[in-house]
Design an enzyme around this catalytic site. Structure first.
Site, PDB file in Angstrom:
ATOM      1  N   LYS A 164       0.931  -1.217   0.141  1.00 22.29           N
ATOM      2  CA  LYS A 164       0.482  -0.124   0.078  1.00 22.29           C
ATOM      3  C   LYS A 164       0.617   0.997   0.104  1.00 22.29           C
ATOM      4  CE  LYS A 164      -3.326  -0.529  -0.396  1.00 22.29           C
ATOM      5  NZ  LYS A 164      -3.995  -1.149  -1.938  1.00 22.29           N
ATOM      6  N   THR A 217       3.457   0.224  -4.948  1.00 26.26           N
ATOM      7  CA  THR A 217       4.307  -0.218  -5.996  1.00 26.26           C
ATOM      8  C   THR A 217       3.594  -1.082  -7.000  1.00 26.26           C
ATOM      9  OG1 THR A 217       3.663  -2.612  -4.474  1.00 26.26           O
ATOM     10  CG2 THR A 217       5.429  -1.460  -3.436  1.00 26.26           C
ATOM     11  N   LYS A 228      -7.302   1.847  -7.043  1.00 26.45           N
ATOM     12  CA  LYS A 228      -6.862   2.966  -6.493  1.00 26.45           C
ATOM     13  C   LYS A 228      -7.005   3.779  -6.171  1.00 26.45           C
ATOM     14  CE  LYS A 228      -2.929  -0.578  -6.316  1.00 26.45           C
ATOM     15  NZ  LYS A 228      -2.491  -0.830  -6.102  1.00 26.45           N
ATOM     16  N   GLY A 229      -6.888   4.675  -5.349  1.00 24.63           N
ATOM     17  CA  GLY A 229      -7.655   6.571  -5.371  1.00 24.63           C
ATOM     18  C   GLY A 229      -8.597   6.460  -4.537  1.00 24.63           C
ATOM     19  N   HIS A 253     -10.195   6.530   1.409  1.00 21.84           N
ATOM     20  CA  HIS A 253     -10.446   5.420   3.155  1.00 21.84           C
ATOM     21  C   HIS A 253     -11.326   5.819   4.244  1.00 21.84           C
ATOM     22  CE1 HIS A 253      -5.341   6.259   1.645  1.00 21.84           C
ATOM     23  NE2 HIS A 253      -6.482   5.409   1.595  1.00 21.84           N
TER      24      HIS A 253
END
EC number: 2.8.2.-
Length: 351
Positions: free
Chosen positions: A108, A111, A314-315, A318
């Site tokens: 996270k 990578t 991705k993005g 949260h």
């Protein structure tokens, strides 16, 4: 009587001449046929040779460019370049080799983004999946590991990424046993943001997971930090780095600033290209910032009608964590971060 005998004689002589001329004609035709057949064979041979060279060049370009993402590269390879390379005396036969570089962490941290960005480079051949050789499948042996690698030409860099390598105690010694000269790349991110991102992924895959606060602290936010909980344990970068520095010199380890990778992907990827000894081919012209995802995307590859962004995960937003929990985690990570800055020779500014 003489007038009756001459005509048959003339006819006989004329027949003989015609027979000789016919024989000469047949011989000429036979010689012409042989000559034509030889010429045709030579033309076919040259044609086949041209075709073989064309196929060789086409195959070289195809192998060099790999995935559709790399079609966006400004140096996708040309026939002239291929022939010039072949004339240099190098071996342009693609084969499977052990990796020259590894992206060893962190989970996270960015990578996957880094790997996809590097795959734009024509001299990078990267495995798309995570092989987990040094942490899970080491018993399968190095031959199995090499068979997993993509085929590469002489001069191309082979690499793979498995973020768990960075935090697995046995991995550094195993990697060194394979190669003492391998280059290591670590993408790091604010350990608190990284932990929340990690937890968000866990929740998305496993509904009903307890709250972040109940897992991060032994007795709620009033208790001590549970440093053994995986999302928090990964963020103890100095502790993990210490094991790697026991086997590899600092010059063989490059750190990618995870936050900068989002806001300045070209700059971070440029520094990685320098570290790998590559020409800076992947530049800012390959990226654009997707405001909806809050993440950089790749401009549409050549031959494609759409730009390429990373997956839906991705993005993503949260989960919300209590401010008091974040404050306590700041206090917990503060000395660990300072030690990591000193070891890495770089201030990441996470305080």
């Amino acid at each position: 009587m003489a007038s009756f005998q001459n005509p048959p004689l003339d006819i006989r002589r004329l027949s003989q001449k015609l027979l000789v001329m016919l024989s000469v004609g047949i011989v000429c035709m036979y010689l012409f046929y042989i000559f034509a057949a030889c010429c045709k064979s030579e033309v076919t041979k040259n044609s086949d040779l041209s075709y073989d060279r064309s196929v060789s060049v086409t195959g070289w370009n195809h192998e060099r460019n790999g995935t559709a993402l790399r079609d966006a590269s400004p140096s996708g390879g040309s026939a002239a370049l291929a022939l010039e390379a072949n004339s240099s005396g190098k071996d342009w036969t693609a084969s499977r080799r052990f990796p020259h570089a590894l992206i060893i962490g962190v989970k996270k941290g960015g990578t996957r983004a880094l790997l996809e960005f590097l795959r734009l480079h024509p001299d990078v051949r990267a495995l798309g999946s995570e092989p987990h050789f040094f942490d899970r499948h080491y018993a399968r042996g190095l031959s199995w590991y090499r068979s997993m690698m993509p085929k590469a030409l002489d001069g191309q860099i082979v690499m793979e990424k498995t973020p768990r390598y960075f935090v697995t105690p046995e991995t550094p010694a195993r990697v060194r046993a394979m190669s003492q000269d391998i280059k290591l790349i670590v993408v790091v991110r604010d350990p608190i943001t990284r932990a929340i991102s990690d937890y968000t992924q866990i929740v998305s895959k496993t509904p009903g997971v307890p709250s972040f606060e109940s897992l991060a602290f032994k007795n709620g936010t009033a208790g001590s930090v549970d440093a053994l909980w995986s999302p928090l344990h990964i963020g103890l970068y100095a502790r993990h780095l210490e094991r790697w520095l026991a086997h590899f010199p600092p010059a063989q380890i490059h750190f990618v600033h995870g936050e900068r990778l989002v806001h300045d992907p070209a700059g971070e990827v440029g520094r990685v290209q320098d570290f790998l000894g590559l020409q800076r081919i992947v530049t800012d012209k390959h990226f654009y910032f997707n405001k909806t995802k809050g993440f950089p995307c790749l401009k549409k590859p050549e031959g494609s009608s759409k730009p390429h962004c990373l997956g839906k995960t991705k993005g993503r937003l949260h989960v919300r964590v209590q401010p008091e929990a974040v404050r306590k985690l700041r206090e917990f990570y503060y000395p660990h971060n300072l030690r990591f800055y000193q070891m890495a020779g770089m201030d990441f500014g996470w305080q």
